[in-house]
Design a protein around this motif. Structure first.
Motif, PDB file in Angstrom:
ATOM      1  N   THR A  73       0.850  -1.185   0.000  1.00 47.63           N
ATOM      2  CA  THR A  73       0.000   0.000   0.000  1.00 47.63           C
ATOM      3  C   THR A  73       0.893   1.246   0.000  1.00 47.63           C
ATOM      4  O   THR A  73       1.734   1.398   0.880  1.00 47.63           O
ATOM      5  CB  THR A  73      -0.925   0.020   1.222  1.00 47.63           C
ATOM      6  OG1 THR A  73      -1.763  -1.123   1.193  1.00 47.63           O
ATOM      7  CG2 THR A  73      -1.781   1.275   1.235  1.00 47.63           C
ATOM      8  N   LYS A  74       0.686   2.100  -0.967  1.00 47.70           N
ATOM      9  CA  LYS A  74       1.538   3.294  -1.028  1.00 47.70           C
ATOM     10  C   LYS A  74       0.789   4.433  -1.705  1.00 47.70           C
ATOM     11  O   LYS A  74      -0.126   4.223  -2.508  1.00 47.70           O
ATOM     12  CB  LYS A  74       2.842   2.993  -1.764  1.00 47.70           C
ATOM     13  CG  LYS A  74       2.673   2.507  -3.189  1.00 47.70           C
ATOM     14  CD  LYS A  74       3.992   2.073  -3.777  1.00 47.70           C
ATOM     15  CE  LYS A  74       4.532   0.842  -3.031  1.00 47.70           C
ATOM     16  NZ  LYS A  74       5.799   0.352  -3.591  1.00 47.70           N
ATOM     17  N   TRP A  75       1.187   5.646  -1.335  1.00 51.52           N
ATOM     18  CA  TRP A  75       0.619   6.878  -1.924  1.00 51.52           C
ATOM     19  C   TRP A  75       1.714   7.943  -1.858  1.00 51.52           C
ATOM     20  O   TRP A  75       1.662   8.880  -1.090  1.00 51.52           O
ATOM     21  CB  TRP A  75      -0.630   7.321  -1.154  1.00 51.52           C
ATOM     22  CG  TRP A  75      -1.279   8.561  -1.710  1.00 51.52           C
ATOM     23  CD1 TRP A  75      -1.157   9.075  -2.946  1.00 51.52           C
ATOM     24  CD2 TRP A  75      -2.143   9.451  -1.003  1.00 51.52           C
ATOM     25  NE1 TRP A  75      -1.884  10.209  -3.095  1.00 51.52           N
ATOM     26  CE2 TRP A  75      -2.518  10.479  -1.901  1.00 51.52           C
ATOM     27  CE3 TRP A  75      -2.671   9.488   0.281  1.00 51.52           C
ATOM     28  CZ2 TRP A  75      -3.360  11.505  -1.546  1.00 51.52           C
ATOM     29  CZ3 TRP A  75      -3.508  10.510   0.630  1.00 51.52           C
ATOM     30  CH2 TRP A  75      -3.858  11.516  -0.280  1.00 51.52           C
ATOM     31  N   ARG A  76       2.746   7.721  -2.655  1.00 53.09           N
ATOM     32  CA  ARG A  76       3.876   8.645  -2.685  1.00 53.09           C
ATOM     33  C   ARG A  76       3.657   9.650  -3.812  1.00 53.09           C
ATOM     34  O   ARG A  76       3.217   9.295  -4.889  1.00 53.09           O
ATOM     35  CB  ARG A  76       5.180   7.892  -2.925  1.00 53.09           C
ATOM     36  CG  ARG A  76       5.493   6.867  -1.864  1.00 53.09           C
ATOM     37  CD  ARG A  76       6.725   6.100  -2.247  1.00 53.09           C
ATOM     38  NE  ARG A  76       7.101   5.136  -1.222  1.00 53.09           N
ATOM     39  CZ  ARG A  76       8.080   4.247  -1.355  1.00 53.09           C
ATOM     40  NH1 ARG A  76       8.780   4.201  -2.482  1.00 53.09           N
ATOM     41  NH2 ARG A  76       8.353   3.408  -0.386  1.00 53.09           N
ATOM     42  N   HIS A  77       4.004  10.899  -3.531  1.00 46.28           N
ATOM     43  CA  HIS A  77       3.826  11.884  -4.582  1.00 46.28           C
ATOM     44  C   HIS A  77       4.578  13.172  -4.270  1.00 46.28           C
ATOM     45  O   HIS A  77       4.884  13.476  -3.121  1.00 46.28           O
ATOM     46  CB  HIS A  77       2.346  12.205  -4.803  1.00 46.28           C
ATOM     47  CG  HIS A  77       1.673  12.842  -3.621  1.00 46.28           C
ATOM     48  ND1 HIS A  77       1.144  12.125  -2.586  1.00 46.28           N
ATOM     49  CD2 HIS A  77       1.455  14.154  -3.324  1.00 46.28           C
ATOM     50  CE1 HIS A  77       0.619  12.936  -1.698  1.00 46.28           C
ATOM     51  NE2 HIS A  77       0.793  14.175  -2.108  1.00 46.28           N
ATOM     52  N   HIS A 124      -6.427  -2.255  -7.078  1.00 52.86           N
ATOM     53  CA  HIS A 124      -5.935  -3.581  -7.430  1.00 52.86           C
ATOM     54  C   HIS A 124      -4.673  -3.550  -8.269  1.00 52.86           C
ATOM     55  O   HIS A 124      -4.126  -4.610  -8.595  1.00 52.86           O
ATOM     56  CB  HIS A 124      -7.017  -4.348  -8.201  1.00 52.86           C
ATOM     57  CG  HIS A 124      -8.339  -4.354  -7.508  1.00 52.86           C
ATOM     58  ND1 HIS A 124      -8.552  -4.988  -6.300  1.00 52.86           N
ATOM     59  CD2 HIS A 124      -9.522  -3.787  -7.849  1.00 52.86           C
ATOM     60  CE1 HIS A 124      -9.808  -4.822  -5.918  1.00 52.86           C
ATOM     61  NE2 HIS A 124     -10.428  -4.087  -6.842  1.00 52.86           N
ATOM     62  N   GLU A 125      -4.190  -2.359  -8.614  1.00 52.57           N
ATOM     63  CA  GLU A 125      -2.985  -2.223  -9.407  1.00 52.57           C
ATOM     64  C   GLU A 125      -2.111  -1.121  -8.825  1.00 52.57           C
ATOM     65  O   GLU A 125      -2.579  -0.323  -8.011  1.00 52.57           O
ATOM     66  CB  GLU A 125      -3.318  -1.871 -10.865  1.00 52.57           C
ATOM     67  CG  GLU A 125      -4.141  -2.906 -11.593  1.00 52.57           C
ATOM     68  CD  GLU A 125      -4.496  -2.486 -13.006  1.00 52.57           C
ATOM     69  OE1 GLU A 125      -5.085  -3.283 -13.725  1.00 52.57           O
ATOM     70  OE2 GLU A 125      -4.159  -1.337 -13.372  1.00 52.57           O
ATOM     71  N   ARG A 126      -0.877  -1.094  -9.248  1.00 48.15           N
ATOM     72  CA  ARG A 126       0.009   0.019  -8.895  1.00 48.15           C
ATOM     73  C   ARG A 126       0.138   0.915 -10.113  1.00 48.15           C
ATOM     74  O   ARG A 126       0.427   0.437 -11.215  1.00 48.15           O
ATOM     75  CB  ARG A 126       1.378  -0.483  -8.457  1.00 48.15           C
ATOM     76  CG  ARG A 126       2.341   0.661  -8.089  1.00 48.15           C
ATOM     77  CD  ARG A 126       3.561   0.136  -7.365  1.00 48.15           C
ATOM     78  NE  ARG A 126       4.403  -0.681  -8.214  1.00 48.15           N
ATOM     79  CZ  ARG A 126       5.376  -0.200  -9.002  1.00 48.15           C
ATOM     80  NH1 ARG A 126       5.608   1.112  -9.028  1.00 48.15           N
ATOM     81  NH2 ARG A 126       6.104  -1.011  -9.737  1.00 48.15           N
ATOM     82  N   ARG A 183       1.115   0.851 -15.629  1.00 50.19           N
ATOM     83  CA  ARG A 183       0.336   0.000 -14.729  1.00 50.19           C
ATOM     84  C   ARG A 183       1.162  -1.234 -14.370  1.00 50.19           C
ATOM     85  O   ARG A 183       1.792  -1.849 -15.228  1.00 50.19           O
ATOM     86  CB  ARG A 183      -0.965  -0.430 -15.415  1.00 50.19           C
ATOM     87  CG  ARG A 183      -1.873   0.715 -15.805  1.00 50.19           C
ATOM     88  CD  ARG A 183      -3.013   0.279 -16.713  1.00 50.19           C
ATOM     89  NE  ARG A 183      -3.663  -0.937 -16.251  1.00 50.19           N
ATOM     90  CZ  ARG A 183      -3.847  -2.027 -17.018  1.00 50.19           C
ATOM     91  NH1 ARG A 183      -3.426  -2.022 -18.273  1.00 50.19           N
ATOM     92  NH2 ARG A 183      -4.446  -3.094 -16.513  1.00 50.19           N
ATOM     93  N   TYR A 184       1.114  -1.563 -13.062  1.00 51.53           N
ATOM     94  CA  TYR A 184       1.844  -2.726 -12.565  1.00 51.53           C
ATOM     95  C   TYR A 184       0.917  -3.549 -11.687  1.00 51.53           C
ATOM     96  O   TYR A 184      -0.082  -3.057 -11.160  1.00 51.53           O
ATOM     97  CB  TYR A 184       3.058  -2.290 -11.726  1.00 51.53           C
ATOM     98  CG  TYR A 184       4.105  -1.524 -12.486  1.00 51.53           C
ATOM     99  CD1 TYR A 184       5.192  -2.183 -13.065  1.00 51.53           C
ATOM    100  CD2 TYR A 184       4.006  -0.143 -12.619  1.00 51.53           C
ATOM    101  CE1 TYR A 184       6.169  -1.473 -13.752  1.00 51.53           C
ATOM    102  CE2 TYR A 184       4.974   0.573 -13.315  1.00 51.53           C
ATOM    103  CZ  TYR A 184       6.056  -0.104 -13.874  1.00 51.53           C
ATOM    104  OH  TYR A 184       7.001   0.596 -14.552  1.00 51.53           O
ATOM    105  N   GLU A 185       1.326  -4.824 -11.506  1.00 52.38           N
ATOM    106  CA  GLU A 185       0.660  -5.606 -10.478  1.00 52.38           C
ATOM    107  C   GLU A 185       0.992  -4.999  -9.122  1.00 52.38           C
ATOM    108  O   GLU A 185       2.036  -4.386  -8.940  1.00 52.38           O
ATOM    109  CB  GLU A 185       1.137  -7.058 -10.528  1.00 52.38           C
ATOM    110  CG  GLU A 185       0.733  -7.808 -11.779  1.00 52.38           C
ATOM    111  CD  GLU A 185       1.228  -9.248 -11.750  1.00 52.38           C
ATOM    112  OE1 GLU A 185       2.020  -9.577 -10.837  1.00 52.38           O
ATOM    113  OE2 GLU A 185       0.833 -10.027 -12.630  1.00 52.38           O
ATOM    114  N   CYS A 186       0.080  -5.195  -8.161  1.00 49.33           N
ATOM    115  CA  CYS A 186       0.332  -4.618  -6.839  1.00 49.33           C
ATOM    116  C   CYS A 186       1.601  -5.180  -6.247  1.00 49.33           C
ATOM    117  O   CYS A 186       1.936  -6.368  -6.414  1.00 49.33           O
ATOM    118  CB  CYS A 186      -0.839  -4.891  -5.904  1.00 49.33           C
ATOM    119  SG  CYS A 186      -2.234  -3.801  -6.213  1.00 49.33           S
TER     120      CYS A 186
END
Length: 557
Positions: free
Chosen positions: A108-112, A161-163, A202-205
């Motif tokens: 789980t991430k929310w970097r910005h 569901h994705e990164r 788009r990446y897998e989680c």
């Protein structure tokens, strides 16, 4: 500063050794610049030169530093700065940086990283207390987001569901308001919306999931901000140390600004000058048939043909009279400082015919005038009207005969001689019964006197009279407050005056007094702005105050 639910930072930026240091350096520079600008003395004496401490007008620092508390609550450190461009414009920029989670194994991430320049227009003056502002902004963000729930995952299901790793750009608009909390702090609330475009991979989680492809899409995102702003607002003159050889020996008396008590003139005051039909309700006088309406000051009549109750604009001078009646009624009804209590209308009939029929004619004529007013002025409801049936206008007729006799306007023509008129007046005074009185007048002098009366006098009795509009005055509480503040300014209680006037700044009548309070409490730039607005609105005191300020500037050079 704005909290955006989609601004997310790329892993490579957060882990780069220069990323965190760059943001810390920008923040330190912004904060240091603001504090230094606020505390820097306005002049520094040269080494070895004597100096003196003099008072100079207080001013509003052009730089403000802010922090969005809502963005902080989302665990995103942020900082912004605003620079005052002019009396009502400011330019600012916001930086937001969220480096965590620093553990790359977290799914789980929310970097910005977020950068947002913003241009604002202020309703009163830049950074003023209780001033509205409108903003337009641009936006860039680089992000790395995955496995997010509410609210980001709810708005953008792809990151549940994705990164997603990529960039976004946007433009937007917002509205907000500012409140001063103290000399050093303000609070801003702001809301708006941005529209933009985002692109990335788009990446897998997970940390290094398999690349699934790329994505490109437009987006619409709301924004909210609750900013705590560091910005000094001077409340008194500042002091500066200046070299003694730079000071000219000029002694200027204190600047005396003009502020006078308001003398509010309501619409009713203005109308009453030329329209005596307007009367305060305390002077209400009920109608009785002994009143001589033709002698009432300002009485307005509309006339009717013989034996008719139809109100015609094209009959005699009815058109001009009806237009005046409607204009007066409409203006007094629209006056917020007046409360119309009663509109008094009287209908009359001439003395020929039966008493009962003339009673019907008189009330019908009063009703016709009421209905015309209601049609033209819908706010004038039935409850406001007092209709009076004046019946046969005997009092009017006697007064007409008396005037004709006294002014020697009666001719020597048959039936209209002074002797004939005196006999007619005697019959009116002697005979109490209206029917017998009319019969005696008809027989007088073989009918010749009655023919004179019917031709010369009776047409003026077939009328409906607009007698009075009674009203109450509504207290002007704003004017009373402005006058109270003006008295405080005269007593040199400037901060108390400002507290009162600040709540009345939407009333143009307060602008000159508000400007005086701002000037005397050190907010000179904002004061000049309100002097200019008051002068443009026709305030002579404000024009004189601006003239005095310019003269003082010239004298102090």
């Amino acid at each position: 500063m704005t909290i955006y639910v989609s601004h997310i930072l790329n892993h490579h930026i957060t882990t780069h050794p220069l990323g965190g240091r760059l943001l810390m350096l920008v923040a330190a520079l912004l904060l240091t610049t603001s504090i230094v600008h606020a505390q820097q003395p306005m002049g520094t004496p040269a080494m070895g030169i004597d100096s003196t401490r003099i008072a100079v007008p207080g001013h509003t620092p052009p730089l403000a530093v802010r922090n969005n508390l809502l963005y902080d609550a989302a665990l995103t450190p942020n900082l912004g700065v605003d620079y005052r461009l002019s009396q009502r414009w400011s330019l600012g920029a916001t930086v937001g940086y969220r480096p965590w989670p620093t553990d790359d194994t977290k799914s789980t991430k929310w970097r910005h990283l977020l950068l947002m320049p913003e241009l604002r227009h202020w309703s009163d003056s830049t950074f003023a207390d209780r001033s509205w502002f409108w903003g337009i902004n641009a936006l860039w963000s680089h992000y790395n987001a995955a496995n997010l729930g509410f609210p980001v995952g709810t708005l953008y299901p792809a990151v549940r569901h994705e990164r997603l790793q990529g960039d976004l750009v946007a433009v937007g608009a917002s509205i907000g308001r500012s409140w001063r909390l103290g000399r050093w702090l303000r609070l801003e609330a702001e809301a708006g919306i941005d529209v933009g475009y985002t692109w990335g991979d788009r990446y897998e989680c997970g940390h290094c999931g398999t690349r699934l492809g790329d994505y490109k899409k437009p987006f619409l995102v709301p924004k909210l901000a609750l900013n705590l702003v560091l910005h000094r607002q001077p409340s008194q003159p500042q002091y500066a140390l200046l070299p003694i050889d730079t000071i000219r020996p000029v002694t200027l008396p204190p600047l005396q600004l003009l502020v006078h008590q308001l003398q509010p003139a309501t619409v009713s005051d203005i109308l009453r000058t030329d329209n005596p039909v307007l009367e305060e309700y305390a002077n209400y006088r009920p109608y009785d048939r002994t009143r001589i309406l033709r002698k009432e000051r300002g009485m307005l009549y509309v006339h009717f043909p013989l034996d008719k109750t139809d109100l015609r604009r094209d009959f005699r001078d009815n058109a001009a009279t009806l237009d005046r009646i409607v204009s007066i009624t409409r203006q007094i009804m629209a006056d917020s400082m007046s409360n119309v209590r009663l509109i008094q209308v009287i209908g009359l009939a001439s003395v020929e015919g039966t008493v009962a029929h003339n009673e019907d004619l008189s009330i019908g004529r009063a009703t016709a005038l009421r209905d015309y007013i209601k049609q033209q002025v819908p706010e004038a409801t039935d409850q406001l009207f007092e209709l009076n049936a004046g019946g046969e206008a005997w009092a009017e007729l006697r007064d007409q005969l008396q005037d004709a006799l006294a002014a020697a306007t009666a001719t020597s023509a048959v039936g209209g001689s002074p002797a004939d008129i005196e006999q007619a007046i005697a019959i009116i005074d002697r005979e109490a019964d209206p029917a017998r009185r009319e019969q005696q007048l008809r027989r007088l002098n073989g009918g010749r006197t009655y023919a004179y009366i019917r031709q010369e006098l009776l047409p003026d009795q077939r009328n409906s009279g607009y007698l009075r509009i009674y009203f109450d005055r509504v207290p002007d509480h704003r004017a009373e407050a402005i006058n109270r503040a003006s008295q405080l300014i005269a007593q040199e209680k400037y901060q108390e005056a400002y507290t009162i006037l600040n709540d009345l700044r939407q009333d143009p009548r307060s602008w000159n007094a508000l400007a005086c309070a701002l000037w005397y409490t050190g907010r000179r730039d904002e004061a000049v702005g309100y002097f200019q607005r008051a002068a443009a609105n026709g305030n002579d005191d404000a024009r004189q105050n601006l003239k005095h300020i310019e003269e003082r500037k010239s004298a102090s050079k």
